[in-house]
Motif scaffolding. Structure first.
Motif, PDB file in Angstrom:
ATOM      1  N   PRO A 159      26.187 -24.127  -1.661  1.00 32.71           N
ATOM      2  CA  PRO A 159      25.737 -25.522  -1.684  1.00 32.71           C
ATOM      3  C   PRO A 159      26.892 -26.493  -1.865  1.00 32.71           C
ATOM      4  N   ARG A 160      26.588 -27.779  -1.727  1.00 31.35           N
ATOM      5  CA  ARG A 160      27.578 -28.804  -2.014  1.00 31.35           C
ATOM      6  C   ARG A 160      27.973 -28.698  -3.478  1.00 31.35           C
ATOM      7  N   SER A 161      29.188 -29.100  -3.762  1.00 27.45           N
ATOM      8  CA  SER A 161      29.670 -29.058  -5.139  1.00 27.45           C
ATOM      9  C   SER A 161      28.758 -29.877  -6.044  1.00 27.45           C
ATOM     10  N   GLY A 162      28.259 -29.267  -7.102  1.00 31.27           N
ATOM     11  CA  GLY A 162      27.420 -29.961  -8.063  1.00 31.27           C
ATOM     12  C   GLY A 162      25.928 -29.873  -7.796  1.00 31.27           C
ATOM     13  N   ASP A 163      25.542 -29.465  -6.578  1.00 29.35           N
ATOM     14  CA  ASP A 163      24.110 -29.350  -6.290  1.00 29.35           C
ATOM     15  C   ASP A 163      23.548 -28.079  -6.900  1.00 29.35           C
ATOM     16  N   LEU A 164      22.409 -28.204  -7.575  1.00 36.07           N
ATOM     17  CA  LEU A 164      21.808 -27.052  -8.230  1.00 36.07           C
ATOM     18  C   LEU A 164      20.690 -26.419  -7.400  1.00 36.07           C
ATOM     19  N   SER A 165      20.124 -27.207  -6.493  1.00 35.84           N
ATOM     20  CA  SER A 165      19.007 -26.707  -5.682  1.00 35.84           C
ATOM     21  C   SER A 165      19.485 -26.215  -4.328  1.00 35.84           C
ATOM     22  N   VAL A 166      18.952 -25.071  -3.937  1.00 30.70           N
ATOM     23  CA  VAL A 166      19.198 -24.526  -2.605  1.00 30.70           C
ATOM     24  C   VAL A 166      17.850 -24.217  -1.955  1.00 30.70           C
ATOM     25  N   TYR A 167      17.723 -24.609  -0.704  1.00 29.39           N
ATOM     26  CA  TYR A 167      16.502 -24.376   0.061  1.00 29.39           C
ATOM     27  C   TYR A 167      16.867 -23.567   1.296  1.00 29.39           C
ATOM     28  N   TRP A 168      15.958 -22.704   1.709  1.00 25.15           N
ATOM     29  CA  TRP A 168      16.124 -21.969   2.967  1.00 25.15           C
ATOM     30  C   TRP A 168      15.006 -22.375   3.923  1.00 25.15           C
ATOM     31  N   TYR A 169      15.412 -22.626   5.170  1.00 26.86           N
ATOM     32  CA  TYR A 169      14.473 -23.001   6.225  1.00 26.86           C
ATOM     33  C   TYR A 169      14.711 -22.107   7.449  1.00 26.86           C
ATOM     34  N   GLN A 170      13.641 -21.858   8.166  1.00 26.64           N
ATOM     35  CA  GLN A 170      13.725 -21.112   9.425  1.00 26.64           C
ATOM     36  C   GLN A 170      13.350 -22.060  10.552  1.00 26.64           C
ATOM     37  N   GLN A 171      14.140 -22.045  11.627  1.00 25.92           N
ATOM     38  CA  GLN A 171      13.808 -22.882  12.777  1.00 25.92           C
ATOM     39  C   GLN A 171      13.658 -22.006  14.008  1.00 25.92           C
ATOM     40  N   SER A 172      12.462 -21.981  14.552  1.00 31.66           N
ATOM     41  CA  SER A 172      12.219 -21.276  15.792  1.00 31.66           C
ATOM     42  C   SER A 172      11.541 -22.232  16.758  1.00 31.66           C
ATOM     43  N   ALA A 206      15.866 -16.421  15.107  1.00 36.86           N
ATOM     44  CA  ALA A 206      15.709 -17.847  14.807  1.00 36.86           C
ATOM     45  C   ALA A 206      17.023 -18.372  14.254  1.00 36.86           C
ATOM     46  N   LEU A 207      17.034 -19.680  14.032  1.00 37.55           N
ATOM     47  CA  LEU A 207      18.117 -20.310  13.279  1.00 37.55           C
ATOM     48  C   LEU A 207      17.682 -20.392  11.834  1.00 37.55           C
ATOM     49  N   TYR A 208      18.531 -19.954  10.935  1.00 28.51           N
ATOM     50  CA  TYR A 208      18.230 -20.032   9.509  1.00 28.51           C
ATOM     51  C   TYR A 208      19.190 -21.034   8.868  1.00 28.51           C
ATOM     52  N   PHE A 209      18.593 -22.055   8.269  1.00 29.63           N
ATOM     53  CA  PHE A 209      19.385 -23.086   7.618  1.00 29.63           C
ATOM     54  C   PHE A 209      19.200 -23.010   6.112  1.00 29.63           C
ATOM     55  N   CYS A 210      20.250 -23.308   5.387  1.00 23.70           N
ATOM     56  CA  CYS A 210      20.071 -23.614   3.988  1.00 23.70           C
ATOM     57  C   CYS A 210      20.432 -25.077   3.791  1.00 23.70           C
ATOM     58  N   ALA A 211      19.859 -25.654   2.774  1.00 26.49           N
ATOM     59  CA  ALA A 211      20.120 -27.034   2.407  1.00 26.49           C
ATOM     60  C   ALA A 211      20.314 -27.075   0.901  1.00 26.49           C
ATOM     61  N   SER A 212      21.045 -28.079   0.441  1.00 27.07           N
ATOM     62  CA  SER A 212      21.177 -28.239  -0.999  1.00 27.07           C
ATOM     63  C   SER A 212      20.897 -29.682  -1.377  1.00 27.07           C
ATOM     64  N   SER A 213      20.505 -29.879  -2.612  1.00 26.37           N
ATOM     65  CA  SER A 213      20.272 -31.226  -3.114  1.00 26.37           C
ATOM     66  C   SER A 213      20.687 -31.298  -4.570  1.00 26.37           C
ATOM     67  N   GLY A 214      21.009 -32.535  -4.974  1.00 22.94           N
ATOM     68  CA  GLY A 214      21.397 -32.772  -6.357  1.00 22.94           C
ATOM     69  C   GLY A 214      20.281 -33.453  -7.112  1.00 22.94           C
ATOM     70  N   THR A 215      20.603 -34.462  -7.881  1.00 24.45           N
ATOM     71  CA  THR A 215      19.598 -35.140  -8.703  1.00 24.45           C
ATOM     72  C   THR A 215      18.711 -36.066  -7.876  1.00 24.45           C
ATOM     73  N   ALA A 216      19.204 -36.568  -6.761  1.00 20.65           N
ATOM     74  CA  ALA A 216      18.368 -37.353  -5.853  1.00 20.65           C
ATOM     75  C   ALA A 216      17.628 -36.374  -4.954  1.00 20.65           C
ATOM     76  N   ASN A 217      16.752 -36.880  -4.123  1.00 24.32           N
ATOM     77  CA  ASN A 217      15.930 -35.995  -3.304  1.00 24.32           C
ATOM     78  C   ASN A 217      16.587 -35.555  -2.000  1.00 24.32           C
TER      79      ASN A 217
END
Lengths: 111, 111
Positions: free
Chosen positions: B25-38, B87-98
């Motif tokens: 994830p980005r530095s400092g982000d605590l949340s990680v999400y996984w998404y699948q795109q087909s 498929a394409l598998y993406f991860c995303a990260s987020s910090g204190t904002a959404n």
């Protein structure tokens, strides 16, 4: 659960014209609505977002409006340019949790 | 560049095999999400981790699992692979904002 519908599925505009993409959501608890632009084979890129306590947000040629009562939000792109051609996704989320995406809109800007 | 990294970029494997996708994830982000795109399912949420703990589960198959490590990187494990898992598998990260910022994705091809 949340469901997001997005229209139209494809949109062709002449360079310099405006483009509008509309989304509706089902869960009134959703309070965060981002828009992503995705070019072929690339990652979704966050271009603008709006939170439920705001009715409209603008960033240069891009604006988003939100109608909480009707549960719909829209993306407006003015003075479109060929580089705006991409797939645009709307999404809805509650409190920064999972994003529920619309099906996407293929935008083609003809020069 | 979103600051989120994913490896590998491409993965080609055979049915029945197991693969591991990695996300930082980005530095400092605590949340990680996984998404699948087909093509037929669009962008679908799989799973979310927050500071090492599973926070939410979406349309994730039992053959798939994930974890987030103390250094906050995450791995998505896909086993007993089927053709439909391509498929394409993406991860995303987020910090204190959404805002969620996506990595470049891993393109998985199952032959």
């Amino acid at each position: 659960g949340e469901n997001v519908e997005q229209h139209p599925s494809t949109l062709s505009v002449q360079e310099g014209d405006s483009a509008v993409i509309k989304c509706t959501y089902s869960d009134s608890a959703s309070n965060y609505f981002p828009w992503y632009k995705q070019e072929l084979g690339k990652r979704p890129q966050l271009i603008i977002d709006i939170r439920s306590n705001v009715g409209e947000k603008k960033d240069q040629r891009i604006a988003v409006t939100l109608n909480k009562t009707a549960k719909h939000f829209s993306l407006h792109i003015t003075e479109t340019q060929p580089e705006d051609s991409a797939v645009y996704f709307c999404a809805a989320s509650m409190n920064g949790n999972k994003l529920v995406f619309g099906a996407g809109t293929i935008l083609r800007v003809k020069s | 560049d979103s600051g989120v990294t994913q490896t590998p970029k491409h993965l080609i494997t055979a049915t029945g095999q197991r693969v591991t996708l990695r996300c930082s994830p980005r530095s400092g982000d605590l949340s990680v999400y996984w998404y699948q795109q087909s093509l037929d399912q669009g962008l679908q949420f799989l799973i979310q981790y927050y500071n090492g703990e599973e926070r939410a589960k979406g349309n994730i198959l039992e053959r798939f699992s994930a974890q987030q490590f103390p250094d906050l990187h995450s791995e998505l494990n896909l086993s007993s692979l089927e053709l439909g898992d391509s498929a394409l598998y993406f991860c995303a990260s987020s910090g204190t904002a959404n805002e969620q910022f996506f990595g470049p994705g891993t393109r998985l091809t199952v032959l």
